[in-house]
Design a protein around this motif. Structure first.
Motif, short mmCIF file in Angstrom:
data_model
loop_
_atom_site.label_atom_id
_atom_site.label_comp_id
_atom_site.label_asym_id
_atom_site.label_seq_id
_atom_site.Cartn_x
_atom_site.Cartn_y
_atom_site.Cartn_z
N ASN A 84 71.72 74.29 105.72
CA ASN A 84 70.75 73.44 106.21
C ASN A 84 69.81 73.73 107.49
OD1 ASN A 84 70.95 71.10 104.49
ND2 ASN A 84 72.64 70.28 105.40
N PHE A 99 67.45 75.87 106.26
CA PHE A 99 66.15 75.30 105.50
C PHE A 99 65.29 74.74 106.42
CE2 PHE A 99 64.42 71.30 104.26
CZ PHE A 99 63.92 71.74 103.01
N GLU A 115 67.29 66.64 95.65
CA GLU A 115 66.91 67.14 96.84
C GLU A 115 66.64 66.20 98.12
OE1 GLU A 115 65.92 70.25 99.79
OE2 GLU A 115 67.29 70.23 97.82
N ARG A 123 69.52 66.56 100.59
CA ARG A 123 69.29 67.52 101.75
C ARG A 123 69.84 66.84 103.12
NH1 ARG A 123 69.43 72.42 102.47
NH2 ARG A 123 67.85 72.77 100.46
N TYR A 124 70.59 67.56 104.07
CA TYR A 124 70.97 67.28 105.28
C TYR A 124 72.21 66.01 104.97
CZ TYR A 124 67.05 69.52 107.00
OH TYR A 124 65.91 70.44 107.37
N SER A 150 65.16 61.22 104.11
CA SER A 150 66.25 61.14 103.01
C SER A 150 66.12 59.86 102.50
CB SER A 150 67.74 61.51 103.65
OG SER A 150 67.83 62.74 104.50
N GLN A 161 61.53 66.48 102.80
CA GLN A 161 61.77 67.15 103.81
C GLN A 161 60.77 68.04 104.22
OE1 GLN A 161 64.04 66.09 105.92
NE2 GLN A 161 65.14 64.79 104.53
#
Length: 352
Positions: free
Chosen positions: A59, A62, A209, A213-214, A221, A332
């Motif tokens: 992360n 990313f 995703e 993600r995170y 999100s 994101q």
């Protein structure tokens, strides 16, 4: 310090950060100041999870990769060309940052410096290690930044304007303390996806995703779905199965187990696949490992609801031509001109 020099400095930062990618870290000898900064950055990337268990190496990389892709001369010139930055008289801007995802406060940091103002940063203890390194890098690349960047662990003082990001609870404090100054105060927001039932498997995989993600901790999100009545969730569960690797992280699993136990003891009806729970709920902010959903009967009524609730929504995800939406898998990846809460931070700074 001219706008040109500021753009040049952040372009070099983008080139430096491009060495840190999710598929691997590879040193590029052409990156400026590598001899001083590559190893310190590399060490912080590898130690990030020691300070914050949610900041996995993947992360963090990313986040670095995202910014390295955005920070180039073309993007920075396109972004700044909409403003008159050459006439700005520097003021001191206090920026209070969240710490929910890696480098979450970087856009505010960059916007203040690109605009020509000075910045006083109060970081969250959850994300306190990357930005000071970035600031030091910028000061070496462009010595004119020295004296324009400061960090504090105390209450921000001696400022002309404030940008503060926090929860709904902390926002009340921010309103009280900073209300008499020019300010941007951000509260809780969440992102939602609108599904029709006609999405392809690829669309739903990309939605994964946006959800995972995170670990779902970002305001961009997706924490809630709007689905047509009678929607079949089996296709969604099948498409996101590749994200089951979240079970490799103890903090996620602990939240999954805890929230599942709470729901079951409360006798809530759940849909789940072993690593994500779906719960019918009118709220927008769902707990970790949980995705809320709500049924809709027609798009017109749904559009009215989303408009009425816009202060709670950061991103709308989907493919409806009737609503302003972000594509699946892109929440994101905002551009420089995609401002949080749709508040133009650069214009705010320009007009001070």
């Amino acid at each position: 310090m001219t706008v040109e020099k500021r753009i040049e400095a952040f372009t070099k930062l983008g080139e430096f950060l491009s060495q840190f990618q999710p598929d691997g870290i590879a040193q590029n000898d052409k990156a400026v100041l590598n001899e001083l900064f590559f190893e310190p950055f590399n060490m912080q990337v590898n130690r990030a999870s020691e300070f914050n268990g949610w900041f996995t190496k993947n992360n963090v990389l990313f986040a670095f990769s995202k910014w390295s892709n955005i920070l180039n001369d073309k993007n920075l010139r396109k972004w700044t060309s909409s403003y008159n930055l050459s006439e700005i008289k520097p003021k001191k801007i206090g920026v209070i940052m969240a710490g929910n995802i890696p480098l979450v406060g970087f856009h505010d940091f960059m916007t203040v410096l690109i605009s020509g103002h000075e910045i006083i940063v109060k970081q969250s203890s959850s994300d306190a290690h990357f930005l000071p390194l970035i600031a030091k890098y910028l000061e070496y690349v462009a010595p004119e930044f020295k004296g324009r960047i400061s960090f504090t662990d105390e209450r921000i003082r001696d400022f002309d304007a404030v940008i503060a990001t926090g929860s709904n609870n902390t926002a009340r404090y921010f309103d009280y303390y900073f209300g008499k100054y020019p300010h941007i105060i951000r509260r809780n927001r969440n992102s939602v996806a609108v599904l029709t039932g006609n999405e392809s498997k690829e669309d739903l995989e990309k939605l994964g995703e946006d959800i995972f993600r995170y670990f779902g901790l970002g305001c961009r999100s997706v924490s809630k779905l709007f689905v047509p009545r009678g929607y079949d969730f089996d296709n969604l569960f099948e498409a996101i199965y590749s994200y089951r690797e979240v079970l490799n992280y103890d903090k996620y699993v602990n939240n999954y187990d805890y929230n599942k136990a709470v729901y079951l003891m409360s006798q809530y009806q759940l849909l789940e696949n072993g690593f994500l729970m779906l719960k019918e709920d009118n709220s927008y902010a769902s707990p970790i490992a949980t995705l809320f959903y709500e049924y809709y009967d027609d798009k017109k009524t749904l559009g009215q609801k989303l408009q009425a609730d816009k202060e709670s929504i950061q991103c709308l995800v989907g493919k409806s031509g009737e609503l302003k939406m972000v594509d699946f898998g892109e929440t994101q990846n905002p551009q420089l001109w995609d401002y949080a809460d749709d508040v133009d931070t650069m214009k705010f700074l320009q007009d001070l």
